[in-house]
Design a protein around this motif. Sequence first.
Motif, mmCIF file in Angstrom:
data_model
loop_
_atom_site.group_PDB
_atom_site.id
_atom_site.type_symbol
_atom_site.label_atom_id
_atom_site.label_comp_id
_atom_site.label_asym_id
_atom_site.label_seq_id
_atom_site.Cartn_x
_atom_site.Cartn_y
_atom_site.Cartn_z
ATOM 1 N N VAL A 89 48.586 36.365 -26.826
ATOM 2 C CA VAL A 89 49.962 36.789 -26.577
ATOM 3 C C VAL A 89 50.811 35.606 -26.117
ATOM 4 O O VAL A 89 51.954 35.435 -26.568
ATOM 5 C CB VAL A 89 49.994 37.920 -25.527
ATOM 6 N N SER A 90 50.276 34.784 -25.244
ATOM 7 C CA SER A 90 51.012 33.617 -24.755
ATOM 8 C C SER A 90 51.369 32.668 -25.896
ATOM 9 O O SER A 90 52.496 32.165 -25.977
ATOM 10 C CB SER A 90 50.183 32.879 -23.696
ATOM 11 N N GLU A 93 54.028 34.337 -28.191
ATOM 12 C CA GLU A 93 55.346 34.319 -27.545
ATOM 13 C C GLU A 93 55.980 32.935 -27.643
ATOM 14 O O GLU A 93 57.170 32.800 -27.981
ATOM 15 C CB GLU A 93 55.226 34.731 -26.076
ATOM 16 N N ASP A 94 55.209 31.891 -27.371
ATOM 17 C CA ASP A 94 55.736 30.524 -27.468
ATOM 18 C C ASP A 94 56.197 30.220 -28.894
ATOM 19 O O ASP A 94 57.238 29.579 -29.098
ATOM 20 C CB ASP A 94 54.668 29.519 -27.049
ATOM 21 N N ILE A 96 57.223 32.360 -31.286
ATOM 22 C CA ILE A 96 58.437 33.093 -31.651
ATOM 23 C C ILE A 96 59.652 32.483 -30.956
ATOM 24 O O ILE A 96 60.718 32.310 -31.569
ATOM 25 C CB ILE A 96 58.294 34.580 -31.296
ATOM 26 N N ARG A 97 59.502 32.155 -29.688
ATOM 27 C CA ARG A 97 60.636 31.584 -28.950
ATOM 28 C C ARG A 97 61.056 30.230 -29.525
ATOM 29 O O ARG A 97 62.241 29.873 -29.489
ATOM 30 C CB ARG A 97 60.296 31.467 -27.461
ATOM 31 N N CYS A 136 54.707 42.146 -26.996
ATOM 32 C CA CYS A 136 55.176 40.760 -26.921
ATOM 33 C C CYS A 136 56.525 40.613 -27.619
ATOM 34 O O CYS A 136 57.477 40.044 -27.067
ATOM 35 C CB CYS A 136 54.135 39.839 -27.542
ATOM 36 N N ILE A 137 56.634 41.138 -28.828
ATOM 37 C CA ILE A 137 57.874 41.018 -29.611
ATOM 38 C C ILE A 137 59.013 41.756 -28.921
ATOM 39 O O ILE A 137 60.122 41.228 -28.783
ATOM 40 C CB ILE A 137 57.645 41.553 -31.037
ATOM 41 N N GLY A 139 59.305 42.395 -25.816
ATOM 42 C CA GLY A 139 59.657 41.697 -24.587
ATOM 43 C C GLY A 139 60.536 40.489 -24.823
ATOM 44 O O GLY A 139 61.329 40.109 -23.956
ATOM 45 N N ILE A 140 60.407 39.883 -25.992
ATOM 46 C CA ILE A 140 61.258 38.742 -26.343
ATOM 47 C C ILE A 140 62.652 39.213 -26.721
ATOM 48 O O ILE A 140 63.661 38.695 -26.241
ATOM 49 C CB ILE A 140 60.627 37.944 -27.492
ATOM 50 N N ASP A 141 62.715 40.228 -27.596
ATOM 51 C CA ASP A 141 63.999 40.737 -28.072
ATOM 52 C C ASP A 141 63.759 42.081 -28.756
ATOM 53 O O ASP A 141 63.181 42.142 -29.836
ATOM 54 C CB ASP A 141 64.638 39.746 -29.058
#
Length: 256
Positions: A89-90, A93-94, A96-97, A136-137, A139-141
């Motif tokens: 997940v970490s 997330e990195d 995608i960001r 995860c997705i 949580g990002i947007d």
Amino acid sequence: MERQPIKPIDLNADLGEHDGTGFAEDEALLDVVSSASIACGGHAGNPDVIMRTVRAATERSVSVGAHPSYPDRDGFGRRSLDITLDALVSSVEDQIRLVARSCARENTVLKFVKLHGALYNVAADDRSVASAMAACIAGIDASLAVLALPRSEMETAARNAGLAVAREGFIDRAYTPAGRLVPRDVAGAVIADVAAASARALRMALDSIVTAIDGAEIVVAADSLCVHSDSANALELLRTTRQALERAGVTVRAFA
């Protein structure tokens, strides 16, 4: 079988899967597709490639998506890695960001996420991985859409997380009778014949039907059709498919 009204469909390709040597090929594909899933550095690509690919897509009004994977550059993200779910997940997330920041610098918006390779296949059947990816997705947007295999755990998890979902069909890959992709190491898994592949794409778009590798006809209700950019004939296949779709009255339009 009664044919339903013709609906628009998206054409997507996985792009930016190089370290600076494939811009001409990517730009040619961007002239044909309506959505681009851009590698995030996990299996291929780097910040400069991401930025330039986002810019090229934006210039052509192509919808931009992030294409994260297992952190596995040596295996091009096509191996299922034995890492913890937290570590996965970490990493995702990195990844995608990183693409989202590139989009912001190019004054465009990241629209969707499509998992790559082994991670895409694992999330199709593993509920815990699918749920973690969806969380995860979101949580990002929470406005991001997810491109997922129809009737998969990833589709279900994304919808449960409140995310929009587009179901994906594959032009250049064979299907099992269960609606999953045939593993690449199996004979016939990759469909290289342009005429055959474009005909399959047209049938998916019009009738939501594809012939599986054993000859069975299965339902693949697709909102987006994918061609892998690392296929030798990807550009020809995309051009032929788009022409066939448009001749049949199908509008090619981004899903997000």
